[in-house]
Design a protein around this motif. Sequence first.
Motif, PDB file in Angstrom:
ATOM      1  N   LEU A 137       4.739  12.555   3.017  1.00  0.00           N
ATOM      2  CA  LEU A 137       4.613  11.393   2.444  1.00  0.00           C
ATOM      3  C   LEU A 137       4.456  11.809   0.967  1.00  0.00           C
TER       4      LEU A 137
ATOM      5  N   GLN B  24       7.692  11.664  -0.196  1.00  0.00           N
ATOM      6  CA  GLN B  24       8.349  10.295  -0.368  1.00  0.00           C
ATOM      7  C   GLN B  24       7.888   9.639  -1.623  1.00  0.00           C
TER       8      GLN B  24
ATOM      9  N   ALA C 267      -1.636  13.116  -0.931  1.00  0.00           N
ATOM     10  CA  ALA C 267      -1.803  11.960  -0.016  1.00  0.00           C
ATOM     11  C   ALA C 267      -3.018  12.338   0.988  1.00  0.00           C
TER      12      ALA C 267
ATOM     13  N   ASP D  61      -5.697   8.936   5.493  1.00  0.00           N
ATOM     14  CA  ASP D  61      -5.581   7.783   5.754  1.00  0.00           C
ATOM     15  C   ASP D  61      -4.394   7.277   5.005  1.00  0.00           C
ATOM     16  N   ASP D  62      -3.383   8.063   4.610  1.00  0.00           N
ATOM     17  CA  ASP D  62      -2.189   7.592   4.114  1.00  0.00           C
ATOM     18  C   ASP D  62      -2.194   7.093   2.557  1.00  0.00           C
ATOM     19  N   SER D  63      -3.481   6.985   2.042  1.00  0.00           N
ATOM     20  CA  SER D  63      -3.891   6.622   0.723  1.00  0.00           C
ATOM     21  C   SER D  63      -3.463   7.831  -0.166  1.00  0.00           C
TER      22      SER D  63
ATOM     23  N   VAL E   2       6.423   2.862  -0.985  1.00  0.00           N
ATOM     24  CA  VAL E   2       6.517   3.459  -0.019  1.00  0.00           C
ATOM     25  C   VAL E   2       5.877   3.046   1.193  1.00  0.00           C
ATOM     26  N   ASP E   3       6.445   2.893   2.492  1.00  0.00           N
ATOM     27  CA  ASP E   3       6.041   1.824   3.487  1.00  0.00           C
ATOM     28  C   ASP E   3       4.620   2.543   3.978  1.00  0.00           C
ATOM     29  N   GLU E   4       4.599   3.738   4.312  1.00  0.00           N
ATOM     30  CA  GLU E   4       3.319   4.470   4.810  1.00  0.00           C
ATOM     31  C   GLU E   4       2.150   4.430   3.906  1.00  0.00           C
ATOM     32  N   VAL E   5       2.652   4.259   2.812  1.00  0.00           N
ATOM     33  CA  VAL E   5       1.089   4.324   1.758  1.00  0.00           C
ATOM     34  C   VAL E   5       0.273   3.137   1.878  1.00  0.00           C
ATOM     35  N   THR E   6      -0.789   3.513   2.087  1.00  0.00           N
ATOM     36  CA  THR E   6      -1.908   2.259   2.552  1.00  0.00           C
ATOM     37  C   THR E   6      -2.757   1.974   1.163  1.00  0.00           C
TER      38      THR E   6
END
Length: 110
Positions: free
Chosen positions: A13, A16, A44, A47-49, A78-82
């Motif tokens: 992540l 990315q 990262a 929780d993908d923050s 980036v899609d996975e980033v919360t």
Amino acid sequence: MEPTYTESFYTPLEQQVVDALKTVYDPEIPVDIYELGLIYDLVAYPDDSVFIRMTLTTPNCPSAAELPQMVREAAESVDEVTGVRLELTFEPPYTMDMMSEAARLELGFM
């Protein structure tokens, strides 16, 4: 203080996010902000923050208002980033020694 990683230690992540940040250019310099060395930390979390600590080439940079927002938007793309927590710092002060070899070549400093 957040840990500092070299690119070889990035999680998928984080890599990315680095790739997204490499699409952001300082409007006055034809090199992306990552290769310029403006990104001091990138982490990262589970929780993908994402946490990003960055600087500007100078505290009175003409792009001071827009560049951090461009960095935030690139990371959020980036899609996975919360979520993105962005910290702007001037410690340590930016120097041209922070540029990657590729940036130095692009700018004719080698």
